[in-house]
Design an enzyme around this catalytic site. Structure first.
Site, PDB file in Angstrom:
ATOM      1  N   GLY A  72       1.147  -1.412  -0.488  1.00  0.00           N
ATOM      2  CA  GLY A  72      -0.069  -0.135   0.066  1.00  0.00           C
ATOM      3  C   GLY A  72       0.983   1.505  -0.013  1.00  0.00           C
ATOM      4  O   GLY A  72       0.484   2.677  -0.240  1.00  0.00           O
ATOM      5  N   THR A  73       1.978   1.396   0.980  1.00  0.00           N
ATOM      6  CA  THR A  73       3.053   2.070   0.579  1.00  0.00           C
ATOM      7  C   THR A  73       3.512   2.932  -0.552  1.00  0.00           C
ATOM      8  O   THR A  73       3.658   4.359  -0.890  1.00  0.00           O
ATOM      9  CB  THR A  73       3.498   2.305   1.979  1.00  0.00           C
ATOM     10  OG1 THR A  73       2.765   1.456   3.243  1.00  0.00           O
ATOM     11  CG2 THR A  73       5.093   3.670   2.421  1.00  0.00           C
ATOM     12  N   ASN A 148      -8.433   3.670   8.224  1.00  0.00           N
ATOM     13  CA  ASN A 148      -8.113   2.393   9.300  1.00  0.00           C
ATOM     14  C   ASN A 148      -8.399   2.571   9.890  1.00  0.00           C
ATOM     15  O   ASN A 148      -8.319   1.277  10.758  1.00  0.00           O
ATOM     16  CB  ASN A 148      -6.262   2.378   8.540  1.00  0.00           C
ATOM     17  CG  ASN A 148      -5.548   3.516   8.702  1.00  0.00           C
ATOM     18  OD1 ASN A 148      -5.494   4.648   7.701  1.00  0.00           O
ATOM     19  ND2 ASN A 148      -4.592   4.305   9.776  1.00  0.00           N
ATOM     20  N   GLN A 176      -7.593  -0.107   3.465  1.00  0.00           N
ATOM     21  CA  GLN A 176      -8.797  -0.589   4.421  1.00  0.00           C
ATOM     22  C   GLN A 176     -10.413  -0.896   3.545  1.00  0.00           C
ATOM     23  O   GLN A 176     -11.637  -1.228   4.378  1.00  0.00           O
ATOM     24  CB  GLN A 176      -9.052  -0.097   5.506  1.00  0.00           C
ATOM     25  CG  GLN A 176      -7.886   0.291   6.067  1.00  0.00           C
ATOM     26  CD  GLN A 176      -7.285  -1.659   6.408  1.00  0.00           C
ATOM     27  OE1 GLN A 176      -7.790  -2.036   6.635  1.00  0.00           O
ATOM     28  NE2 GLN A 176      -6.262  -1.138   7.658  1.00  0.00           N
ATOM     29  N   SER A 196      -3.595  -2.994  -1.278  1.00  0.00           N
ATOM     30  CA  SER A 196      -2.512  -3.796   0.201  1.00  0.00           C
ATOM     31  C   SER A 196      -3.009  -5.633   0.446  1.00  0.00           C
ATOM     32  O   SER A 196      -4.134  -5.966   0.917  1.00  0.00           O
ATOM     33  CB  SER A 196      -1.787  -2.973   0.760  1.00  0.00           C
ATOM     34  OG  SER A 196      -1.207  -3.998   2.079  1.00  0.00           O
ATOM     35  N   HIS A 198      -1.923  -7.756   1.994  1.00  0.00           N
ATOM     36  CA  HIS A 198      -2.146  -8.486   3.617  1.00  0.00           C
ATOM     37  C   HIS A 198      -2.796  -7.810   4.521  1.00  0.00           C
ATOM     38  O   HIS A 198      -3.476  -8.284   6.019  1.00  0.00           O
ATOM     39  CB  HIS A 198      -0.721  -7.717   3.945  1.00  0.00           C
ATOM     40  CG  HIS A 198      -0.376  -6.649   4.876  1.00  0.00           C
ATOM     41  ND1 HIS A 198      -0.501  -6.215   6.314  1.00  0.00           N
ATOM     42  CD2 HIS A 198      -0.088  -5.590   4.240  1.00  0.00           C
ATOM     43  CE1 HIS A 198      -0.059  -5.441   5.856  1.00  0.00           C
ATOM     44  NE2 HIS A 198       0.375  -4.072   4.947  1.00  0.00           N
ATOM     45  N   THR A 234      12.430  -6.865 -10.568  1.00  0.00           N
ATOM     46  CA  THR A 234      11.434  -8.409 -10.591  1.00  0.00           C
ATOM     47  C   THR A 234      10.499  -8.981  -9.685  1.00  0.00           C
ATOM     48  O   THR A 234      10.582  -8.216  -8.936  1.00  0.00           O
ATOM     49  CB  THR A 234      12.681  -9.505 -10.815  1.00  0.00           C
ATOM     50  OG1 THR A 234      14.200  -9.556 -11.344  1.00  0.00           O
ATOM     51  CG2 THR A 234      11.937 -10.764 -11.008  1.00  0.00           C
ATOM     52  N   CYS A 322       1.275   1.316  12.811  1.00  0.00           N
ATOM     53  CA  CYS A 322       2.721   2.345  12.308  1.00  0.00           C
ATOM     54  C   CYS A 322       2.863   3.094  13.270  1.00  0.00           C
ATOM     55  O   CYS A 322       3.993   3.718  13.071  1.00  0.00           O
ATOM     56  CB  CYS A 322       2.900   2.775  10.966  1.00  0.00           C
ATOM     57  SG  CYS A 322       1.343   2.884  10.176  1.00  0.00           S
TER      58      CYS A 322
HETATM   59  C1  LIG Z   1      -4.989   3.507   4.576  1.00  0.00           C
HETATM   60  C2  LIG Z   1      -3.844   2.476   4.766  1.00  0.00           C
HETATM   61  N1  LIG Z   1      -3.364   2.908   3.576  1.00  0.00           N
HETATM   62  C3  LIG Z   1      -1.539   2.703   3.253  1.00  0.00           C
HETATM   63  C4  LIG Z   1      -1.234   1.753   4.274  1.00  0.00           C
HETATM   64  C5  LIG Z   1      -0.048   1.082   3.798  1.00  0.00           C
HETATM   65  O1  LIG Z   1      -0.571  -0.386   3.603  1.00  0.00           O
HETATM   66  P1  LIG Z   1       1.513  -1.272   3.424  1.00  0.00           P
HETATM   67  O2  LIG Z   1       1.382  -1.221   4.950  1.00  0.00           O
HETATM   68  O3  LIG Z   1       0.909  -1.862   1.961  1.00  0.00           O
HETATM   69  O4  LIG Z   1       2.768  -0.321   3.033  1.00  0.00           O
HETATM   70  C6  LIG Z   1      -2.139   1.075   5.545  1.00  0.00           C
HETATM   71  C7  LIG Z   1      -1.589   0.074   6.385  1.00  0.00           C
HETATM   72  O5  LIG Z   1      -1.834   0.215   7.549  1.00  0.00           O
HETATM   73  C8  LIG Z   1      -3.798   1.917   4.849  1.00  0.00           C
HETATM   74  O6  LIG Z   1      -4.611   1.396   6.198  1.00  0.00           O
END
Ligand SMILES: Cc1ncc(COP(=O)(O)O)c(C=O)c1O
Length: 398
Positions: A72-73, A148, A176, A196, A198, A234, A322
Site C-alpha cells: 500500500g505504501t 484505517n 482498508q 494492499s 495483507h 523482478t 505504524c
Molecule cells: C489506509 C492505509 N493505507 C496504506 C497502508 C499501507 O499499506 P502497506 O502496509 O501495504 O504498506 C495502510 C496500512 O496500514 C493503510 O491502512
C-alpha cells in the site's frame, strides 16, 4: 494454554489456507523469472497474468490497468509522486494514512503546494470543501476510501465527480476498503487506486495500484521494463499469486454475503461495548466498513488497555500499527475533534474472515472487567467518580 483471539485485522490479516496453497509452488517448482522467455519464465508469467485478472475483477477494471507493487505504501507513493511535479497543487485530507499524508508533506518541501481539507466530527470530508480548494494549478486530489482507524467511508464517488468536472486527477487509497465492500473504479471515477494484499488475507509485502488507461504516471524506480515500465524490478511472484488468490476469495466473499455476517458480529461487539458506562463510538453517524469499530473508554489509557487485554489473550490496538508507541494521540481522532485524552482512550477493534462469533463473545468476556479494573487504578476516573462528575457515554470526564 492461553486462548488467543486476534481482533486487529486492520493492522494485518492472517493468510488464508487457500492463499498459502496457491503460493506454495511458486517458491519451488515454479521458480522462473516471469521475464524469462523459456518454459520456466512463461509458466510464472502466465500465473502473474492470471493474478492480474483476479485483482482487476475485484476492482472492476482491465487487467492492463493493474500495476503490482510492494504494498500500500509504495502504491500510494507511486500515484502521488508519479502524477505530481514541482509547481503543482495537491488536495488531500487530514485523516489519510501516513503513506499519503507524509508523501504529501514531502511534496510540500519540494516546491508543491498542498491543501489538507478537514473532516467533521464523524470523520467525513465535505466534497464541497474539496471543490472550493481547487486552484488553476491543482493536479491531484487524493482522499482515502476507508479510514484505517475508524473504518469511516468517504464520499469518493462525489469527489471523483468533482475532480472530473475540474479536469484534476483523483487518487484514492482503498487499502482498508478492498475485500470489505464492493469496489468499482468506474463508479468512483478515480485515476488511480491503492490496495494492499495483507489487509485482505494475502501475504505481506505486495500490493497493487490501479492506473486508469491513458493516465500519465512517471515511474519512481528505474530499471527494467517490468509492469509496462511503471514499476521496475523482478516481480514478487509468490506474493502476486497470493494477492491474486486473496482477491478471488474476497470477490466470492462479497458475493455470498460474508461482509454482512461480519457486520453483524461487529455490531454485536460494538453494541455491548457501548453499554459499558462512559464509552462512545468514534465515527458515529458515518457509514463504515463492516469489520471496524473504534471506541473510547473514558478514564483509561488506550495503550494500558491494549497491554492488559493482550495478557488475557485478546489482540486489539489503539490505531494504526505504524503509529504504535507514539506519544501523540491519533491524528485521525484529533482531526475529528476528539480531545487529546479521549483520543488516547480509544481502541480499534477490527475483525477478519477467520473470526467467529465465539471470538466476539471471548472479547466481550474480557473487556468489561479489564476496563473496570483499569478505571479503579485511574486517578482521573476516581476523581470524576468521587465528585459525582462521571459522565454519560456521550461526554468526556477527562
Ligand atoms: C489506509 C492505509 N493505507 C496504506 C497502508 C499501507 O499499506 P502497506 O502496509 O501495504 O504498506 C495502510 C496500512 O496500514 C493503510 O491502512
Amino acid at each position: 494454554m492461553l486462548r488467543r483471539v486476534y481482533l486487529d485485522n486492520n493492522a494485518t490479516t492472517p493468510v488464508l489456507p487457500e492463499v498459502l496453497e496457491a503460493m506454495r509452488p511458486y517458491f519451488s517448482e515454479h521458480f522462473g523469472n516471469a521475464s524469462s522467455i523459456h518454459h520456466h519464465g512463461q509458466q510464472t508469467r502466465a500465473a502473474v497474468e492470471r493474478a492480474r485478472e483476479s485483482v482487476a475483477k475485484l476492482l472492476g477494471c482491465r487487467a492492463s490497468e493493474i500495476v503490482f507493487t510492494s504494498g500500500g505504501t509504495e502504491s500510494d507513493n507511486l500515484a502521488i509522486f508519479g502524477m505530481v511535479k514541482t509547481g503543482d497543487h495537491v488536495i488531500t485530507s487530514t485523516v489519510e494514512h501516513h503513506a499519503v499524508l507524509n508523501a504529501c508533506k514531502h511534496l510540500a518541501t519540494t516546491g508543491c503546494e498542498v491543501t489538507f481539507v478537514p473532516v467533521d466530527g464523524r470523520g467525513l470530508v465535505d466534497p464541497e470543501d474539496v471543490k472550493r480548494a481547487i486552484r488553476p494549478n491543482t493536479k491531484l486530489i487524493t482522499v482515502m476510501f476507508a479510514n484505517n482507524e475508524t473504518g469511516v467511508l468517504q464520499s469518493v464517488a462525489e469527489i471523483g465527480k468533482i475532480a472530473a468536472e475540474a479536469g484534476v486527477c483523483f487518487h484514492t487509497d482503498a487499502v482498508q476498503a478492498a475485500g470489505k465492500i464492493a469496489i468499482n473504479v468506474s463508479e468512483i471515477g478515480c485515476h488511480s487506486l491503492t490496495i494492499s494484499s495483507h489487509k485482505l488475507h494475502g501475504p505481506q509485502g505486495v500490493g497493487a495500484l490501479y492506473v486508469r488507461k491513458g493516465t500519465q504516471l512517471e515511474p519512481m524506480l528505474y530499471g527494467g521494463s517490468h509492469e509496462r515500465s511503471r514499476r521496475a524490478g523482478t516481480e514478487n511472484v509468490p506474493g502476486i499469486i497470493g494477492l491474486g488468490r486473496a482477491a478471488e476469495l474476497a470477490s466470492a466473499g462479497l458475493q455470498n454475503g460474508e461482509n454482512l455476517k461480519m457486520a453483524a458480529a461487529r455490531d454485536q461487539l460494538e453494541r455491548e461495548l457501548l453499554a459499558i458506562e462512559a464509552t462512545g463510538l468514534n465515527g458515529e453517524g458515518a457509514t463504515r466498513v463492516p469489520n471496524t469499530t473504534n471506541i473510547y473508554f473514558d478514564g483509561i489509557e488506550g495503550e494500558a488497555l491494549v497491554i492488559a487485554l493482550d495478557l488475557k489473550g485478546l489482540a486489539v490496538s489503539t490505531g494504526a500499527a505504524c503509529s504504535s508507541g507514539a506519544i501523540e494521540p491519533s491524528h485521525v481522532l484529533t482531526a475529528m475533534g476528539q480531545s487529546h485524552d479521549r483520543a488516547k482512550a480509544s481502541i480499534r477493534f477490527s475483525l477478519g474472515k477467520q473470526n467467529t462469533i465465539e471470538d466476539v463473545e471471548f472479547a466481550l468476556g474480557v473487556i468489561p472487567e479489564t476496563v473496570a479494573r483499569l478505571r479503579e487504578l485511574s486517578p482521573v476516573w476516581k476523581k470524576a467518580s468521587s465528585s459525582g462528575l462521571r459522565a454519560p457515554s456521550s461526554q468526556s470526564v477527562v
